[in-house]
Scaffold this active site. Structure first.
Site, mmCIF file in Angstrom:
data_model
loop_
_atom_site.group_PDB
_atom_site.id
_atom_site.type_symbol
_atom_site.label_atom_id
_atom_site.label_comp_id
_atom_site.label_asym_id
_atom_site.label_seq_id
_atom_site.Cartn_x
_atom_site.Cartn_y
_atom_site.Cartn_z
ATOM 1 N N ASP A 92 37.890 76.439 10.164
ATOM 2 C CA ASP A 92 36.731 75.672 10.614
ATOM 3 C C ASP A 92 37.077 74.687 11.734
ATOM 4 O OD1 ASP A 92 38.252 74.478 8.472
ATOM 5 O OD2 ASP A 92 36.807 72.829 8.467
ATOM 6 N N GLU A 93 36.097 74.403 12.540
ATOM 7 C CA GLU A 93 36.083 73.298 13.510
ATOM 8 C C GLU A 93 37.256 73.326 14.492
ATOM 9 O OE1 GLU A 93 33.529 69.893 11.281
ATOM 10 O OE2 GLU A 93 35.641 69.960 10.712
#
Length: 890
Positions: free
Chosen positions: A536-537
Site C-alpha cells: 500500500d501507499e
C-alpha cells in the site's frame, strides 16, 4: 555478612554522590524536563477561512489549522540556548509565529523545537506562547502526542514530565464549538449525553436467552430449559489435545465444567450436509432433555458448535440452557482481524487474548502487520539487525542502534514503541491459533512502509563493511545508495521508507524472510499458506491532487502551492531502476510497486505457497488482474472508502479475479474513534467515528446499500449505485492500526467490543441486507432497506452484548470499552439509557460519590449531575460525563 553489606552500602553511597555531579548541559536538560509545563490550545481548524495563507504555506488542499503551544517555566530561570525539545506532531508544522523559536521536522512525526538567537531565556514562572500553523485540522485530543523530551550536547535526553502521560486531555484544550468541525460545513452530530440518549432510545431491554453472537443461520427455539447441575460431559473424540485445552480455557471463563454430567455428543459427518450448509465450520446443534447433540461438517464445525453452547450461557448463571435446534454455517470463508504491531508493539499476551476472543466468536484469520516504517516486530534468524535496530525506538540520530522516536514513544526504548516477537513467541502464537482454528497471516509491508527494514539493513551494511566484508554487506541491502529521489510518504518519511524493487539484494531479502517465516510455521505445525505483501501507499504524497505548482498561471484556491519540479516519484532517481525502465522490463516508475508484487508472488509460489495477499492499491497496475500473479489464489484487502467510490470499485476488483476481503476504513477500521467526541482515541481520515452499531449495520456484499443507512466523514449523505456485474466476496476483515494506540490496554479498548459486530457480519447475513443489483441506487432519501428488520436484529445483538457478552469479556480480563451512557433531564428527573441494555448505570451529583440509577425510581436533579456505565462486576466503568441541561429531550 556484615562486612559485605557495609562495602555494598559504601559503594551505593559513592555512586549516588557521583550521580549528583552533572554537566551544565545536563542540568539545563533536567531543569527544563522537570519544570516545563507544556500545553496545546487549538485556536482554529479552519485556517483558510480565518485568513491564514494555507495555500502559500504549501498545505495539502490549502487546509491548515492554528495551535498555540504554551511553555510555562515552573522552575528556576534558564538562560542557555544550546538545547532542543523533540516532540511529536501528527500534522506537518508549516509556520512558527514566535521569532525566539524555530521548529524543524526531523523524520516522520518527530519535530525539533529549538531557540533562535533572539531567545532571551526562560525567567522563573514565565509563560511563553508559540503559535504555529499545521496542515489540515486537529479534532481529537489524540492528534497530539505525549513523549516529548529535552536534549543538549553532552547530555542524556530526558522526558518532559508534563507530557509524560497517556491522559492526553490533560495538556490539550480548544476542542469545542466550531473547532470540532473539520470544515465550517461539517454536519456531524457531536456526542453529548443528550445525543447519546436520543440515539439509544429505540433500543429496549428484551429476552435474548436463545440468541447468539454471531447469529446462527437457523434457530428453532422450543419450550423450556435443560438443567446444568454438574456441567457438560463433552465428548473429547473429535478434538485434538490442544483444541480440548482451548475449549477448557473458554469454559473456565464461562464458569462451566465440560467434564460434567449432561451428555454432549459430537459427530463429524460431512456427508449429511448439503447446500449452504456444506462448508467448513458448519454444524447442527440440538439441546434437549436427553442432552446436547452436535453433528459437524468438520473439526472446525465441532469447535464452533461448542462455542455456541458457551455463547448461550450467562457467565453469572450457568445452571441451565434453553432447549433449541440450530443449523449454522459461516457466511464468509475469511473472517478476520488485522492487528498492527509495527507502529506500536502489542505484547504476546494481548495477541493470545485476542485469539481467545476470535475463537469464541468464530473468527478464523489473524492478519499480523509485522513491519512498517516505525518498527520490525519478528525475529528473523540470520538478520539480527531487524530486531536489534528495527524493533527498537530511541534517540540515536545516526540510527545505528535503533530507529528515531515516533508516535509519542519518547527518547528511550522502555515503552510499546519498542518490542518484537522472538521466534519462540511467534511459534507459540501460531500453535495457540491453530488450536482455535485460526490461520495466522504474516504481513511484511513492501515496497513502501519499509523504513524499519531499510534502516536495519543499512546498520547491517555498516557493521559488515567495518569488518571488511563488502560482499556480505551488500547481500541484503534494500536501498540504492545512489538514489537521490525527493519523496514524502503518507507518514512524512523520505526515500528510506522504500525497499528498492530493482535490486537483486531486495529479492534475496524477501526470499530469506519468507523462508525463515515458513520454517517457524512448520515448527509450529501450521504450515504457511498465505504471504501478505502489503504493497500500500507506494507514492509521493506531494504529487497528489491536493497540490499545484507555484508557477501555475491559473492556481485554484483549494490546492496547496509547492514547487513540483523538486518532487519525484519513488525510485525516479535510482540508477538501478533506471536500467529496468531503459530495458523495457517495466514501463515507468509508477509501475514498479506492482512489478515487485508480481515478483514476490513468484517467490511465494516457488516455495509452494497457495495464496498471495496485498492491499489492493499495491496491485493497481497489474492489468491482467489475478492472472498476473504466480500463486493459485491472489487476495486483496479492499480499503477504498465507500463515499470516495469504493461502493463501485470493490466489484471491479472482484471482476479481475481477486479474492476480495472487505476491509473498508469507514466501517471496519478499529483505530477510528467510537464517537464524535474529542476525548475518544483514533485517526479519522475515513470517517469521524465508527461505533458498534455502525459496524453492525454494515452491508458487506451490497456496498451501495450503506449509502441509505450511514453518512460520510462530514455527516452528509452520499450515493451508492450498482455499476458492474454481481460478484461474490471472499471475506471481511476488521483492522486495528496502532499509530495512536501505544499500550495493550488502549489496544483492547479500541478492538473490544465493536469487533463482535464485525464477527456478526462476517458470519451472518442479516435479513435486512438486500441483494446487490446493477443500476439500483441508494441515498439517504431512498427507502429500499428494511430498517424494521435492521433495528430488530440490532436490538437483539445489543441485548446479548449487554446481558451476556460484556461480562464474558471482563472475566477474560479484556480491557474493553464500556459505552458512555445517554442522559437528559426532563421535568427535573434524570433519564438515562445505554447502547447495550443490561449494562448498569450510575450517576453522581459531585463527580465522586456514585449511586445506581433505577429507571423505576428516577432521581430528581437540581444541580449538576455526572453519569457513567458500570461493568457486571462493578470494578470497571465508562468515562464519566456531565449532563448538559441545555439539551432537553426534544
Amino acid at each position: 555478612m556484615f562486612k559485605r553489606n557495609l562495602i555494598a552500602a559504601t559503594m551505593v553511597a559513592t555512586l549516588a554522590g557521583c550521580a549528583t555531579v552533572q554537566s551544565p548541559e545536563q542540568s539545563v536538560v533536567n531543569t527544563l524536563a522537570n519544570n516545563l509545563d507544556i500545553h496545546y490550545q487549538v485556536v482554529t481548524n479552519h485556517g483558510a477561512n480565518e485568513g491564514i495563507a494555507c495555500q502559500d504555506l504549501g498545505a495539502e488542499w490549502a487546509s491548515c489549522n492554528k495551535v498555540i503551544m504554551t511553555l510555562i517555566n515552573e522552575g528556576e530561570a534558564v538562560a542557555a540556548k544550546d538545547w532542543a525539545i523533540y516532540f511529536h506532531s501528527v500534522r506537518l508544522i508549516l509556520d512558527v509565529q514566535n521569532e525566539q523559536f524555530k521548529i524543524t521536522r526531523v523524520t516522520g512525526d518527530l519535530h525539533k523545537l529549538e531557540p533562535t538567537e533572539k531567545f532571551d531565556g526562560f525567567a522563573a514562572g514565565e509563560v511563553i506562547e508559540i503559535p504555529y500553523v499545521g496542515e489540515y485540522w486537529q479534532l481529537f485530543a489524540t492528534d497530539f502526542f505525549p513523549g516529548a523530551f529535552v536534549t543538549a550536547p553532552n547530555a542524556e535526553p530526558k522526558r518532559i514530565a508534563s507530557l509524560d502521560t497517556e491522559e492526553i486531555g490533560a495538556f490539550v484544550s480548544g476542542l469545542s464549538g466550531d473547532n470540532l468541525k473539520r470544515t465550517p460545513d461539517d454536519n456531524n452530530v457531536i456526542a453529548t449525553a443528550a445525543t447519546r440518549y436520543e440515539k439509544n432510545v429505540d433500543t429496549q431491554f428484551e429476552d435474548v436467552s436463545t440468541a447468539l453472537i454471531p447469529s446462527p443461520l437457523y434457530v428453532e427455539a422450543t419450550q423450556g430449559t435443560v438443567k446444568l447441575a454438574n456441567g457438560i460431559a463433552l465428548s473429547k473424540a473429535p478434538f485434538t489435545e490442544e483444541q480440548w485445552q482451548a475449549l477448557e480455557t473458554r469454559a473456565e471463563v464461562i464458569g462451566v465444567d465440560i467434564d460434567g454430567a449432561l451428555p454432549m455428543s459430537v459427530v463429524l459427518a460431512s456427508e449429511t450436509f448439503s447446500g449452504e450448509m456444506a462448508r467448513s465450520g458448519a454444524y447442527k446443534l440440538v439441546i434437549g432433555d436427553e442432552g446436547i447433540e452436535v453433528t459437524a461438517f468438520d473439526q472446525a464445525g465441532a469447535f464452533y458448535a461448542v462455542q455456541s453452547v458457551f455463547g448461550l450461557m450467562d457467565s453469572n448463571n450457568t445452571t441451565s440452557l434453553p432447549k433449541l435446534r440450530i443449523q449454522d454455517a459461516p457466511r464468509f470463508d475469511y473472517r478476520g482481524i488485522m492487528v498492527d504491531v509495527a507502529r506500536n508493539f502489542h505484547s504476546k499476551a494481548a495477541i493470545l487474548a485476542t485469539l481467545d476472543q476470535m475463537a469464541a466468536y468464530k473468527m478464523n484469520k489473524l492478519h499480523l502487520h509485522l513491519s512498517d516504517d516505525e518498527g520490525w516486530r519478528l525475529e528473523i534468524p540470520g538478520l539480527p539487525e531487524l530486531t536489534n535496530v528495527g524493533s527498537q525506538r530511541c534517540f540515536d540520530l545516526n540510527e545505528q542502534t535503533c530507529l528515531l522516536p515516533q508516535l509519542g514513544s519518547g527518547p528511550d526504548s522502555d515503552n510499546f514503541g519498542s518490542g518484537f516477537f522472538s521466534k519462540a513467541d511467534y511459534v507459540e502464537i501460531l500453535q495457540y491459533a491453530k488450536a482455535r482454528h485460526i490461520e495466522v497471516i504474516p504481513e511484511i509491508d513492501m515496497p513502501a512502509h519499509a523504513r524499519a527494514a531499510v534502516i536495519s539493513m543499512e546498520a547491517r551494511y555498516t557493521r559488515l563493511m567495518n569488518e571488511g566484508n563488502e560482499a556480505a554487506a551488500n547481500e541484503y541491502r534494500l536501498m540504492d545508495p545512489n538514489d537521490t529521489s525527493n519523496v514524502t510518504t503518507v507518514q512524512f518519511y523520505n526515500r528510506q521508507s522504500f525497499i528498492n524493487p530493482c535490486m537483486d539484494s531486495s529479492t534475496r531479502f524477501v526470499d530469506k524472510v519468507i523462508s525463515e517465516v515458513m520454517a517457524m510455521h512448520n515448527e509450529a505445525g501450521m504450515p504457511l499458506t498465505t504471504w501478505h505483501f502489503g504493497g500500500d501507499e507506494a507514492k509521493n504524497i506531494k504529487l497528489g491532487a491536493g497540490f499545484q505548482d507555484i508557477h501555475d498561471a491559473n492556481p485554484v484556491a483549494w490546492k496547496g502551492s509547492i514547487d513540483l519540479s523538486k518532487q519525484d516519484k519513488p525510485f525516479a532517481r535510482s540508477p538501478e531502476c533506471a536500467r529496468l525502465i531503459e530495458n523495457g522490463v517495466v514501463t515507468d516508475y509508477g509501475h514498479l510497486p506492482s512489478y515487485f508484487a508480481a515478483k514476490v508472488s513468484q517467490i511465494a509460489a516457488n516455495k509452494g505457497l497457495p495464496s498471495f495477499q496485498a492491499w489492493q492499491d499495491g496491485l493497481k497496475y497489474n492489468k491482467g488482474g489475478a492472472s498476473d500473479f504466480a500463486t493459485a489464489n491472489t487476495r486483496v484487502n479492499f480499503w477504498d472508502v465507500l463515499y470516495w467510490g469504493g461502493n463501485a470499485s470493490a466489484y471491479e476488483w472482484a471482476e479481475k479475479g481477486y479474492d476480495l476481503i472487505l476491509s473498508n476504513p469507514d466501517y471496519v477500521y478499529m483505530d477510528f474513534p467510537y464517537e464524535v467526541d474529542a476525548q475518544e482515541r483514533g485517526y479519522y481520515w475515513g470517517t469521524r467515528a465508527t461505533d458498534t452499531r455502525k459496524m453492525f449495520g454494515f452491508a458487506p456484499e451490497n456496498l451501495p446499500q450503506n449509502a441509505e443507512t450511514s453518512v460520510d466523514r462530514d455527516g452528509n449523505g452520499f450515493s451508492g449505485k450498482g455499476t458492474t456485474g454481481v460478484q461474490t466476496f471472499h471475506g471481511l476483515s476488521a483492522q486495528l492500526w496502532s499509530e495512536t494506540v501505544r499500550t495493550d490496554e488502549q489496544y483492547e479498548y479500541m478492538v473490544f467490543p465493536r469487533v463482535l459486530a464485525a464477527a456478526e457480519r462476517a458470519w451472518h447475513r442479516g435479513e435486512w441486507e438486500n441483494d446487490y443489483q446493477v443500476g439500483v441506487e441508494y441515498t439517504q432519501q431512498t427507502d429500499l432497506v428494511n430498517k424494521v428488520a435492521l433495528h430488530r436484529e440490532w436490538q437483539r445483538f445489543a441485548n446479548v452484548m449487554g446481558q451476556r457478552e460484556l461480562a464474558k469479556l471482563e472475566k477474560s480480563d479484556i480491557d474493553y470499552r464500556l459505552p458512555v451512557p445517554g442522559a437528559i433531564i426532563e421535568a427535573g428527573k434524570l433519564m438515562m439509557n445505554v447502547q447495550f441494555p443490561g449494562v448498569s448505570l450510575q450517576y453522581s451529583t459531585d463527580g465522586q460519590n456514585w449511586q445506581t440509577y433505577s429507571e423505576v425510581e428516577r432521581p430528581t436533579i437540581s444541580g449538576e449531575v455526572w453519569v457513567r456505565s458500570v461493568s457486571a462486576s462493578g470494578e470497571k466503568n465508562s468515562r464519566a460525563i456531565l449532563v448538559d441541561k441545555s439539551h432537553p429531550k426534544k
